[in-house]
Design a protein around this motif. Structure first.
Motif, short mmCIF file in Angstrom:
data_model
loop_
_atom_site.label_atom_id
_atom_site.label_comp_id
_atom_site.label_asym_id
_atom_site.label_seq_id
_atom_site.Cartn_x
_atom_site.Cartn_y
_atom_site.Cartn_z
N VAL B 28 8.62 -7.84 38.07
CA VAL B 28 9.06 -7.28 39.35
C VAL B 28 10.31 -6.42 39.15
O VAL B 28 10.44 -5.35 39.75
CB VAL B 28 9.32 -8.41 40.37
N HIS B 29 11.21 -6.87 38.28
CA HIS B 29 12.40 -6.07 38.00
C HIS B 29 12.01 -4.74 37.35
O HIS B 29 12.59 -3.71 37.66
CB HIS B 29 13.35 -6.83 37.09
N LEU B 32 11.00 -2.43 39.94
CA LEU B 32 12.14 -1.92 40.70
C LEU B 32 12.87 -0.84 39.91
O LEU B 32 13.32 0.15 40.48
CB LEU B 32 13.10 -3.06 41.03
N VAL B 35 11.11 2.27 40.40
CA VAL B 35 11.49 2.90 41.67
C VAL B 35 12.78 3.69 41.48
O VAL B 35 12.92 4.81 41.98
CB VAL B 35 11.68 1.83 42.78
#
Lengths: 331, 170
Positions: B28-29, B32, B35
């Protein structure tokens, strides 16, 4: 560098920032009062006259509260997530024109922070980033109910963003511009909402806006009957308050866009332009609260079916109708 | 001046986030960080007088596609505890291609006679450059066929995904 320009820009940023943050306090008060009266109660009335200071007292309480951090959270993400919705909302606010130009100290001051020629896309972009706050908050809490809330929110926002975007495209076709300023200027005589295709687009936009801000009847990410408190179950004190702040700021952004795009922006007779904008904004926020008091929450499959099988085809049909309408009108 | 500072800022951000995407162990990191890369790229597009592309970059990639990525990652709940470099054919190919791309870039910059390929000072931009109208016109005139073929490809991909997902359920 033009010093006067810098001062002007800084002053406008301060005014908008201050307005949003302070008015949230009174929107919350209005919500509690209106909900109270709609449910045959009287709402807050103990702190200050008419309970006007109730939200400030609540804010102080939240400041003083112990900041609980569950032990198994993903620290970095857990800390950043509550800030995302409010930050994106405030950024989006910077392109919304809230009044006609002002003449002060020998300068003409346009009443918006930034005149971006792709303002519509700018707003759609920044608000689409706001979903990260909810999704990540739900995930970082490392708990089942918040995770479910976060997942619901991700699916819901993606689904309704589509119809919302397409509804706005019909306005872009109609006005021939992506700039909010330009759209408001074109509505000096007739509001866009008074044209048939844009009237449909307006309703699609409003429904999607309610879903985007996670307000009832689309507040599934925080459905308390199923998910405790959804994505913010594990949040407390000011972190929780930031989610709250973000939700209300986002309500103001979507209302501001609806006003500028469909309801003539700051145009209106007699009263000064800024006041007209504020009146329309207050009415819009009232409707948000009204809806919350009126409609029961949708079921998750109803929400998805409504978004994908009804709103999206309708918005596409409306887009085609707008095109045909424009061609026939041009001929 | 301001543009150079911003360019430096976006470059550092993009590279740092890209490294984070590759080296971080929590999926998940990594998403991110990706992003972050997309956001700094969008900043660069604005510096290149392409605000429309910048907005679309955020709206489509950062705002929609990455949210779906996160959605899947969260559903799978992939544990990020595995060792970083496990040998395997895919990793090997990845590293190989990475080095090929690096060599290519270095060749462009450093090779003798490379001055001719390097971008010179920016030419004067035509009026309306980077505006939605200009991009729309180019897409629907000069690049009409590639544009339409891409649309059909995407449509095929969507239908294919639906067909594949259905078969599993039955």
């Amino acid at each position: 560098v033009d010093v006067a320009f810098l001062i002007e820009a800084a002053a406008k940023v301060a005014v908008v920032l201050g307005f949003v943050l302070i008015s949230v306090v009174y929107v919350v008060w209005m919500e509690r009062k209106v909900l109270g009266h709609m449910q045959d109660r009287i709402g807050p009335q103990r702190v200050g006259p008419f309970g006007l200071l109730q939200t400030i007292a609540d804010g102080l309480k939240l400041f003083m509260k112990e900041d609980m951090i569950p032990s198994q959270v993903d620290k970095a993400v857990y800390f950043i997530a509550p800030a995302i919705p409010i930050v994106t909302a405030l950024i989006a606010m910077s392109v919304i024109p809230f009044g006609n130009s002002l003449y002060l100290f020998g300068r003409t001051i346009p009443l918006h922070i930034a005149d971006v020629n792709i303002a519509i896309l700018f707003i759609l972009g920044t608000t689409s980033m706001g979903v990260y706050g909810i999704v990540l908050g739900g995930w970082a809490s490392n708990s089942k109910y918040p995770l479910l809330g976060g997942l619901r929110s991700a699916a819901q926002m993606i689904s309704y963003e589509l119809a919302q975007g397409i509804a706005l495209v019909s306005v872009v076709m109609w006005s021939g511009t992506l700039s909010l300023n330009e759209m408001v200027k074109q509505q000096g005589h007739t509001w866009f909402v008074l044209n048939v295709p844009l009237f449909i687009a307006f309703w699609i936009y409003v429904i999607c806006a309610i879903a985007e801000t996670n307000r009832a009847p689309f507040d599934l990410p925080e459905a308390e009957t199923e998910l405790v408190a959804g994505f913010h179950t594990e949040y407390s004190s000011m972190k929780w308050a930031f989610y709250f702040l973000g939700e209300y700021a986002n309500m103001m952004v979507v209302s501001g866009v609806a006003i500028c795009v469909f309801l003539g922006g700051w145009h209106g007779p007699v009263l000064p332009s800024v006041l007209w904008f504020l009146v329309k904004l207050a009415l819009f926020l009232f409707c948000f609260i009204w809806l919350r008091a009126t409609f029961p929450r949708l079921r998750y499959d109803q929400l998805m079916a409504f978004g994908w099988k009804f709103l999206l085809p309708l918005s596409l049909l409306n887009l085609a109708l707008t095109g045909v309408w424009l061609v026939l009108r041009g001929a | 001046m301001v543009a150079s500072i911003l360019f430096g800022l976006f470059t550092v951000m993009a590279v740092a986030c890209a490294l984070g995407t590759v080296f971080h162990r929590q999926p998940v990191h990594c998403a991110l960080f990706l992003v972050g890369v997309l956001l700094s790229m969008s900043g660069m597009f604005i510096l290149l007088n392409a605000p429309f592309i910048a907005a679309i970059q955020i709206l489509v990639y950062a705002g929609a596609i990455m949210v779906l990525f996160l959605f899947v990652l969260m559903m799978l709940n992939v544990q990020g505890e595995r060792p970083f470099l496990t040998p395997g054919p895919t990793k090997g190919f990845g590293i190989l291609f990475g080095f090929v791309a690096l060599a290519e870039l270095l060749w462009i910059v450093l090779a003798p006679g490379a001055e001719d390929w390097r971008p010179g000072p920016a030419p004067a931009l035509p009026a309306g450059f980077g505006s939605p109208a200009a991009i729309g016109r180019i897409l629907y005139t000069t690049w009409l066929y590639p544009f339409e073929i891409t649309s059909i490809l995407l449509l095929v991909a969507v239908i294919g995904a639906v067909v594949l997902a259905r078969r599993k359920f039955e």
